[in-house]
Design a protein around this motif. Structure first.
Motif, short mmCIF file in Angstrom:
data_model
loop_
_atom_site.label_atom_id
_atom_site.label_comp_id
_atom_site.label_asym_id
_atom_site.label_seq_id
_atom_site.Cartn_x
_atom_site.Cartn_y
_atom_site.Cartn_z
N ILE A 129 0.88 -1.17 0.00
CA ILE A 129 0.00 0.00 0.00
C ILE A 129 0.92 1.21 0.00
O ILE A 129 1.69 1.41 0.94
CB ILE A 129 -0.94 0.01 1.22
N SER B 282 0.82 5.28 -0.20
CA SER B 282 -0.13 6.37 -0.07
C SER B 282 0.49 7.58 0.61
O SER B 282 1.41 7.44 1.42
CB SER B 282 -1.35 5.89 0.75
N TRP C 223 -5.83 5.65 5.02
CA TRP C 223 -6.60 4.64 4.30
C TRP C 223 -7.09 3.57 5.26
O TRP C 223 -6.57 3.42 6.37
CB TRP C 223 -5.76 4.01 3.19
N LYS D 224 -9.31 5.38 0.51
CA LYS D 224 -8.77 6.58 1.14
C LYS D 224 -9.80 7.08 2.14
O LYS D 224 -11.00 7.00 1.90
CB LYS D 224 -8.52 7.67 0.10
N LEU E 140 -3.65 6.92 -3.55
CA LEU E 140 -3.59 5.58 -2.95
C LEU E 140 -3.30 4.59 -4.07
O LEU E 140 -4.01 4.55 -5.08
CB LEU E 140 -4.92 5.23 -2.28
N THR F 255 -4.72 2.25 -8.69
CA THR F 255 -4.42 3.56 -8.11
C THR F 255 -5.65 4.45 -8.18
O THR F 255 -6.42 4.40 -9.14
CB THR F 255 -3.27 4.24 -8.89
#
Length: 105
Positions: free
Chosen positions: A25, A27, A31, A64, A71, A92
């Motif tokens: 992940i 970001s 999230w 998100k 993300l 994404t």
């Protein structure tokens, strides 16, 4: 001749079974979501989950929890004793409170 054939089969199985599969992940925001075998997950920034103990396929839904930001979630498997890797199920979002889903075999 049987020993040679057996050696070839065992070598193939060992190479096919080698490698670690993970879900990444990436970001720049917060999230939360679920990953099969892990249940609920949440965080901020980057996180990696190792899937070795989880059954296959492993699916995920991550969203998100903010408006701005990016993300990206994807699965990656090391191959050939860590000499390379294969990325699959990459997704994404930059949408406000956007959601990504995917599955790794």
């Amino acid at each position: 001749m049987r020993v040679g054939a057996l050696t070839a089969i065992v070598s193939t199985l060992l190479l096919a079974g080698c490698g670690t599969r993970v879900v990444h992940i990436d970001s720049d925001t917060t999230w939360s979501g679920t990953i099969d075998g892990f249940g609920s997950v949440s965080g901020r920034g980057n996180k990696t989950y190792t899937l070795d103990a989880a059954s296959s396929p492993v699916c995920w839904t991550i969203a998100k929890t903010t408006g701005p930001g990016t993300l990206r979630v994807y699965s990656e498997q090391d191959t050939f004793f860590g000499l390379g890797s294969e990325v699959e199920a990459e997704s994404t979002t930059t949408e406000a409170n956007g959601t990504v889903t995917g599955c790794a075999r």
